[in-house]
Write a protein that holds these residues in place. Structure first.
Motif, PDB file in Angstrom:
ATOM      1  N   GLN A  40      58.002  77.141  25.804  1.00  0.00           N
ATOM      2  CA  GLN A  40      58.068  75.698  25.575  1.00  0.00           C
ATOM      3  C   GLN A  40      58.494  74.939  26.826  1.00  0.00           C
ATOM      4  O   GLN A  40      57.924  73.891  27.149  1.00  0.00           O
ATOM      5  CB  GLN A  40      59.047  75.406  24.433  1.00  0.00           C
ATOM      6  N   TYR A  41      59.493  75.460  27.529  1.00  0.00           N
ATOM      7  CA  TYR A  41      60.022  74.764  28.699  1.00  0.00           C
ATOM      8  C   TYR A  41      59.532  75.360  30.022  1.00  0.00           C
ATOM      9  O   TYR A  41      59.958  74.925  31.087  1.00  0.00           O
ATOM     10  CB  TYR A  41      61.552  74.772  28.656  1.00  0.00           C
ATOM     11  N   ARG A  42      58.660  76.338  29.929  1.00  0.00           N
ATOM     12  CA  ARG A  42      58.086  76.970  31.126  1.00  0.00           C
ATOM     13  C   ARG A  42      59.187  77.482  32.050  1.00  0.00           C
ATOM     14  O   ARG A  42      59.172  77.241  33.259  1.00  0.00           O
ATOM     15  CB  ARG A  42      57.160  76.001  31.850  1.00  0.00           C
ATOM     16  N   ILE A  43      60.133  78.174  31.426  1.00  0.00           N
ATOM     17  CA  ILE A  43      61.223  78.801  32.169  1.00  0.00           C
ATOM     18  C   ILE A  43      60.988  80.310  32.130  1.00  0.00           C
ATOM     19  O   ILE A  43      61.214  80.944  31.094  1.00  0.00           O
ATOM     20  CB  ILE A  43      62.591  78.446  31.555  1.00  0.00           C
ATOM     21  N   PRO A  44      60.526  80.895  33.200  1.00  0.00           N
ATOM     22  CA  PRO A  44      60.139  82.314  33.154  1.00  0.00           C
ATOM     23  C   PRO A  44      61.313  83.292  33.125  1.00  0.00           C
ATOM     24  O   PRO A  44      61.186  84.390  32.591  1.00  0.00           O
ATOM     25  CB  PRO A  44      59.327  82.490  34.437  1.00  0.00           C
ATOM     26  N   GLN A  45      62.451  82.895  33.704  1.00  0.00           N
ATOM     27  CA  GLN A  45      63.576  83.829  33.776  1.00  0.00           C
ATOM     28  C   GLN A  45      64.313  83.869  32.437  1.00  0.00           C
ATOM     29  O   GLN A  45      64.824  82.856  31.973  1.00  0.00           O
ATOM     30  CB  GLN A  45      64.542  83.415  34.889  1.00  0.00           C
ATOM     31  N   LYS A  46      64.379  85.052  31.845  1.00  0.00           N
ATOM     32  CA  LYS A  46      65.021  85.198  30.542  1.00  0.00           C
ATOM     33  C   LYS A  46      65.595  86.599  30.424  1.00  0.00           C
ATOM     34  O   LYS A  46      65.014  87.564  30.919  1.00  0.00           O
ATOM     35  CB  LYS A  46      64.029  84.942  29.416  1.00  0.00           C
ATOM     36  N   VAL A  47      66.764  86.685  29.785  1.00  0.00           N
ATOM     37  CA  VAL A  47      67.440  87.966  29.604  1.00  0.00           C
ATOM     38  C   VAL A  47      67.997  88.027  28.194  1.00  0.00           C
ATOM     39  O   VAL A  47      68.131  87.010  27.507  1.00  0.00           O
ATOM     40  CB  VAL A  47      68.571  88.165  30.634  1.00  0.00           C
ATOM     41  N   GLY A  48      68.366  89.231  27.770  1.00  0.00           N
ATOM     42  CA  GLY A  48      68.819  89.424  26.401  1.00  0.00           C
ATOM     43  C   GLY A  48      70.295  89.693  26.251  1.00  0.00           C
ATOM     44  O   GLY A  48      70.758  89.961  25.134  1.00  0.00           O
ATOM     45  N   SER A  49      71.068  89.626  27.345  1.00  0.00           N
ATOM     46  CA  SER A  49      72.495  89.904  27.244  1.00  0.00           C
ATOM     47  C   SER A  49      73.271  89.174  28.329  1.00  0.00           C
ATOM     48  O   SER A  49      72.706  88.749  29.343  1.00  0.00           O
ATOM     49  CB  SER A  49      72.759  91.401  27.366  1.00  0.00           C
ATOM     50  N   VAL A  50      74.584  89.066  28.113  1.00  0.00           N
ATOM     51  CA  VAL A  50      75.454  88.431  29.097  1.00  0.00           C
ATOM     52  C   VAL A  50      75.472  89.247  30.383  1.00  0.00           C
ATOM     53  O   VAL A  50      75.454  88.682  31.491  1.00  0.00           O
ATOM     54  CB  VAL A  50      76.876  88.267  28.531  1.00  0.00           C
ATOM     55  N   GLU A  51      75.515  90.558  30.263  1.00  0.00           N
ATOM     56  CA  GLU A  51      75.552  91.405  31.454  1.00  0.00           C
ATOM     57  C   GLU A  51      74.301  91.218  32.304  1.00  0.00           C
ATOM     58  O   GLU A  51      74.377  91.133  33.541  1.00  0.00           O
ATOM     59  CB  GLU A  51      75.711  92.873  31.056  1.00  0.00           C
ATOM     60  N   GLU A  52      73.147  91.157  31.663  1.00  0.00           N
ATOM     61  CA  GLU A  52      71.907  90.926  32.411  1.00  0.00           C
ATOM     62  C   GLU A  52      71.948  89.562  33.093  1.00  0.00           C
ATOM     63  O   GLU A  52      71.472  89.409  34.229  1.00  0.00           O
ATOM     64  CB  GLU A  52      70.712  90.996  31.475  1.00  0.00           C
ATOM     65  N   LEU A  53      72.496  88.586  32.399  1.00  0.00           N
ATOM     66  CA  LEU A  53      72.581  87.240  32.964  1.00  0.00           C
ATOM     67  C   LEU A  53      73.457  87.241  34.213  1.00  0.00           C
ATOM     68  O   LEU A  53      73.097  86.652  35.240  1.00  0.00           O
ATOM     69  CB  LEU A  53      73.147  86.276  31.925  1.00  0.00           C
ATOM     70  N   ILE A  54      74.594  87.903  34.140  1.00  0.00           N
ATOM     71  CA  ILE A  54      75.496  87.970  35.292  1.00  0.00           C
ATOM     72  C   ILE A  54      74.799  88.619  36.479  1.00  0.00           C
ATOM     73  O   ILE A  54      74.943  88.175  37.638  1.00  0.00           O
ATOM     74  CB  ILE A  54      76.782  88.731  34.911  1.00  0.00           C
ATOM     75  N   HIS A  55      74.014  89.649  36.214  1.00  0.00           N
ATOM     76  CA  HIS A  55      73.338  90.380  37.291  1.00  0.00           C
ATOM     77  C   HIS A  55      72.233  89.577  37.965  1.00  0.00           C
ATOM     78  O   HIS A  55      71.755  89.955  39.037  1.00  0.00           O
ATOM     79  CB  HIS A  55      72.773  91.692  36.751  1.00  0.00           C
ATOM     80  N   THR A  56      71.830  88.442  37.363  1.00  0.00           N
ATOM     81  CA  THR A  56      70.832  87.591  38.017  1.00  0.00           C
ATOM     82  C   THR A  56      71.439  86.806  39.177  1.00  0.00           C
ATOM     83  O   THR A  56      70.712  86.197  39.962  1.00  0.00           O
ATOM     84  CB  THR A  56      70.198  86.603  37.019  1.00  0.00           C
ATOM     85  N   GLY A  57      72.785  86.757  39.243  1.00  0.00           N
ATOM     86  CA  GLY A  57      73.444  86.052  40.338  1.00  0.00           C
ATOM     87  C   GLY A  57      73.687  84.577  40.086  1.00  0.00           C
ATOM     88  O   GLY A  57      73.876  83.815  41.041  1.00  0.00           O
TER      89      GLY A  57
END
Length: 297
Positions: A40-57
């Motif tokens: 919907q918002y054309r946001i390609p970066q997506k993760v399924g957990s807080v840990e994965e989110l943190i690792h994106t920097g």
């Protein structure tokens, strides 16, 4: 952004996705919601957990998860040196709220609670009014009664924080009353005083109407704001009525656009958030006192 529920979709994503200066990462365990919002918002970066989110920097996070999950999520983000904006309340537990505020200070991270009404134009304009003698705020709902803690910390906290924001001094002589039905809270009233000043807040969750009204009286002046969109200023028997412009977005009227910009600007410039985490904690402490007194009814 962690959590993609109703408030995130209605109030935050429309603003954040429209900015051209952000690199947004979506995070939620619900894969169907994650995929839908990403498209919907054309946001390609997506993760399924807080840990994965943190690792994106990421450098900052907006947390819109269920209140029960706030402590664990915010704690992990702050421990990783990430600035955090979180929906009210910080936590249902005052101890957990204090722990998060102390952790943010130790990690030198911003921790901002989403008290958007401080930024709503008609409310914000009343903050600097001198010689206030009375503030009255009611926020009624057609929702059913709730447990005392949920009622106060998930909903009535907006009334408490707005009264604190507009009050000319520290709350004193705090009085609390309420009505329960079958063990659930359907009405809460708080009143406090400073020298020559009184603040009163009311919420009823068994009302026939969802509404919000703020009244401020100061030195021969009275302001009345209805549902954040119309203000009436009375002086010497005359009234000046002002409505939000037809083209003014509702997220500006309700202060969401401004509070988001405040948080992001503070993270970039290395400035304190407004409200600070310590100031927001005072609202949580007052809500905890209200809960204790209502539990005793």
């Amino acid at each position: 952004m962690i959590g993609l529920g109703a408030i995130a979709q209605k109030a935050y994503l429309p603003i954040l996705a429209a900015r051209g200066d952000l690199d947004i990462v979506l995070a939620t365990r619900n894969s169907q919601t994650l995929d839908r919002i990403s498209r919907q918002y054309r946001i390609p970066q997506k993760v399924g957990s807080v840990e994965e989110l943190i690792h994106t920097g990421i450098q900052a996070a907006f947390v819109h998860a269920a209140t029960e999950a706030h402590f664990q999520i915010v704690q992990r983000l702050l421990d990783s040196g990430i600035h955090v904006y979180v929906d009210k309340p910080l936590a249902y537990s005052l101890k957990e709220a204090r722990d998060l505020v102390e952790l943010a200070a130790r990690r030198q991270c911003l921790l901002m609670v989403g008290f958007n009404r401080r930024f709503a134009p008609f409310y914000n304009q009343l903050h600097a009014v001198p010689d206030k003698s009375l503030i009255f705020m009611q926020k009624n709902r057609v929702d059913p009664p709730e447990t005392v803690r949920t009622f106060i910390f998930d909903d009535f906290i907006h009334v408490v924080d707005t009264l604190r924001f507009l009050s000319p001094g520290t709350p004193q002589d705090i009085r609390v009353s309420g009505h329960k039905k079958d063990g659930l809270l359907e009405q809460a009233i708080v009143e406090w005083s400073c020298p020559r000043f009184t603040a009163i807040g009311i919420m009823n969750r068994n009302s026939g109407k969802t509404e919000e009204r703020l009244e401020v009286i100061a030195s021969g002046n009275k302001w009345q704001v209805d549902d954040l969109v119309e203000s009436v200023h009375s002086y010497n028997g005359e009234e000046k009525r002002v409505r939000s412009g037809d083209w003014e977005p509702i997220l500006v009227r309700r202060g969401f656009a401004q509070i988001i910009d405040c948080f992001l600007s503070a993270t970039v410039q290395g400035l304190p958030s407004s409200p600070t985490a310590e100031d927001s904690l005072l609202t949580h402490e007052l809500c905890e006192q209200i809960v204790r007194e209502l539990d005793a009814l």
